[in-house]
Design an enzyme around this catalytic site. Structure first.
Site, PDB file in Angstrom:
ATOM      1  N   HIS A  50      42.628  49.066  43.028  1.00  0.00           N
ATOM      2  CA  HIS A  50      42.220  47.704  42.697  1.00  0.00           C
ATOM      3  C   HIS A  50      42.991  46.736  43.597  1.00  0.00           C
ATOM      4  CE1 HIS A  50      45.647  48.505  39.841  1.00  0.00           C
ATOM      5  NE2 HIS A  50      46.090  47.472  40.532  1.00  0.00           N
TER       6      HIS A  50
HETATM    7  C1  T46 Z   1      49.314  47.337  40.414  1.00  0.00           C
HETATM    8  C2  T46 Z   1      49.825  48.711  40.567  1.00  0.00           C
HETATM    9  C3  T46 Z   1      50.911  48.808  41.603  1.00  0.00           C
HETATM   10  C4  T46 Z   1      49.750  46.671  30.565  1.00  0.00           C
HETATM   11  O1  T46 Z   1      49.464  46.600  29.369  1.00  0.00           O
HETATM   12  N1  T46 Z   1      50.686  45.831  31.086  1.00  0.00           N
HETATM   13  C5  T46 Z   1      51.056  45.862  32.398  1.00  0.00           C
HETATM   14  O2  T46 Z   1      51.921  45.075  32.817  1.00  0.00           O
HETATM   15  C6  T46 Z   1      50.431  46.828  33.251  1.00  0.00           C
HETATM   16  C7  T46 Z   1      50.803  46.889  34.727  1.00  0.00           C
HETATM   17  C8  T46 Z   1      49.499  47.668  32.727  1.00  0.00           C
HETATM   18  N2  T46 Z   1      49.160  47.590  31.408  1.00  0.00           N
HETATM   19  C9  T46 Z   1      48.175  48.547  30.857  1.00  0.00           C
HETATM   20  C10 T46 Z   1      46.762  48.384  31.375  1.00  0.00           C
HETATM   21  C11 T46 Z   1      46.233  49.798  31.349  1.00  0.00           C
HETATM   22  O3  T46 Z   1      45.721  50.075  30.059  1.00  0.00           O
HETATM   23  O4  T46 Z   1      48.591  49.852  31.244  1.00  0.00           O
HETATM   24  C12 T46 Z   1      47.482  50.667  31.543  1.00  0.00           C
HETATM   25  C13 T46 Z   1      47.598  51.237  32.966  1.00  0.00           C
HETATM   26  O5  T46 Z   1      47.440  50.167  33.921  1.00  0.00           O
HETATM   27  P1  T46 Z   1      46.683  50.370  35.311  1.00  0.00           P
HETATM   28  O6  T46 Z   1      45.604  51.351  35.157  1.00  0.00           O
HETATM   29  O7  T46 Z   1      46.309  49.011  35.825  1.00  0.00           O
HETATM   30  O8  T46 Z   1      47.874  51.004  36.209  1.00  0.00           O
HETATM   31  P2  T46 Z   1      47.868  51.300  37.773  1.00  0.00           P
HETATM   32  O9  T46 Z   1      48.995  52.204  38.031  1.00  0.00           O
HETATM   33  O10 T46 Z   1      46.530  51.691  38.243  1.00  0.00           O
HETATM   34  O11 T46 Z   1      48.198  49.853  38.453  1.00  0.00           O
HETATM   35  C14 T46 Z   1      49.436  49.206  38.218  1.00  0.00           C
HETATM   36  C15 T46 Z   1      49.216  47.715  37.929  1.00  0.00           C
HETATM   37  O12 T46 Z   1      48.294  47.566  36.842  1.00  0.00           O
HETATM   38  C16 T46 Z   1      48.689  46.948  39.112  1.00  0.00           C
HETATM   39  O13 T46 Z   1      48.823  45.565  38.892  1.00  0.00           O
HETATM   40  O14 T46 Z   1      49.248  46.586  41.372  1.00  0.00           O
HETATM   41  O15 T46 Z   1      50.281  49.319  39.351  1.00  0.00           O
END
Ligand code: T46
Length: 137
Positions: A50
């Protein structure tokens, strides 16, 4: 590549081990409003996929190694993070994919704002059209 950059943090070693301070607005180019970290990511997993519209972040691999692929629609770049005194700055409109997490890796992320799902661009086609408009302005 625009909207990404490498930051170097100081390491203070005094015989008891190493300490690396990271201060908001001094060591990173924004106010830190959120911190999160990732552990126990399997080596075949790809995270991210993303971009963000407004968020600024710095990624620091505290232990082990992680590869980050970055794409700003003009070029793609792979960065290996394996040093806790190095930060990878990633600004708005950069597609990011984190992969090849080593078994012992910990990825720390410093973010410029609170969690906001509406700031995410999760489709690559939407990212390309929004990013091109953003960078052309
Ligand atoms: C990014 C990369 C480097 C939360 O509730 N709070 C938070 O601060 C974050 C980051 C995530 N979440 C929840 C949302 C999803 O249900 O945690 C779950 C996993 O998040 P996500 O699928 O977005 O994780 P990544 O590793 O794909 O991405 C993350 C960050 O979301 C993003 O901003 O730049 O790490």
């Amino acid at each position: 590549m625009f909207n990404i950059g490498s930051l170097k943090f100081k390491r203070i070693s005094d015989g008891r081990g190493d300490l690396t301070p990271i201060e908001s607005e001094t060591d990173v180019p924004f106010v830190i409003r959120r911190v999160y970290y990732m552990t126990a990511v399997d080596s075949d997993v790809v995270r991210g996929r993303h971009a963000h519209r407004a968020l600024h972040q710095v990624l620091v691999c505290l232990n082990g190694s992680i590869t980050v692929t970055l794409d700003n629609t003009v070029e793609r770049q792979e960065v290996v993070l394996a040093d806790p005194t190095v930060g990878l700055y990633v600004g708005p409109y950069v597609w990011r994919e984190m992969h090849d997490f080593s078994a012992d890796s910990t990825l720390l992320v410093l973010a410029s704002d609170h969690y906001d799902e509406s700031d995410y661009i999760r489709g690559y086609d939407v990212f390309q059209s929004e990013a091109r408009k953003h960078f052309d302005e």
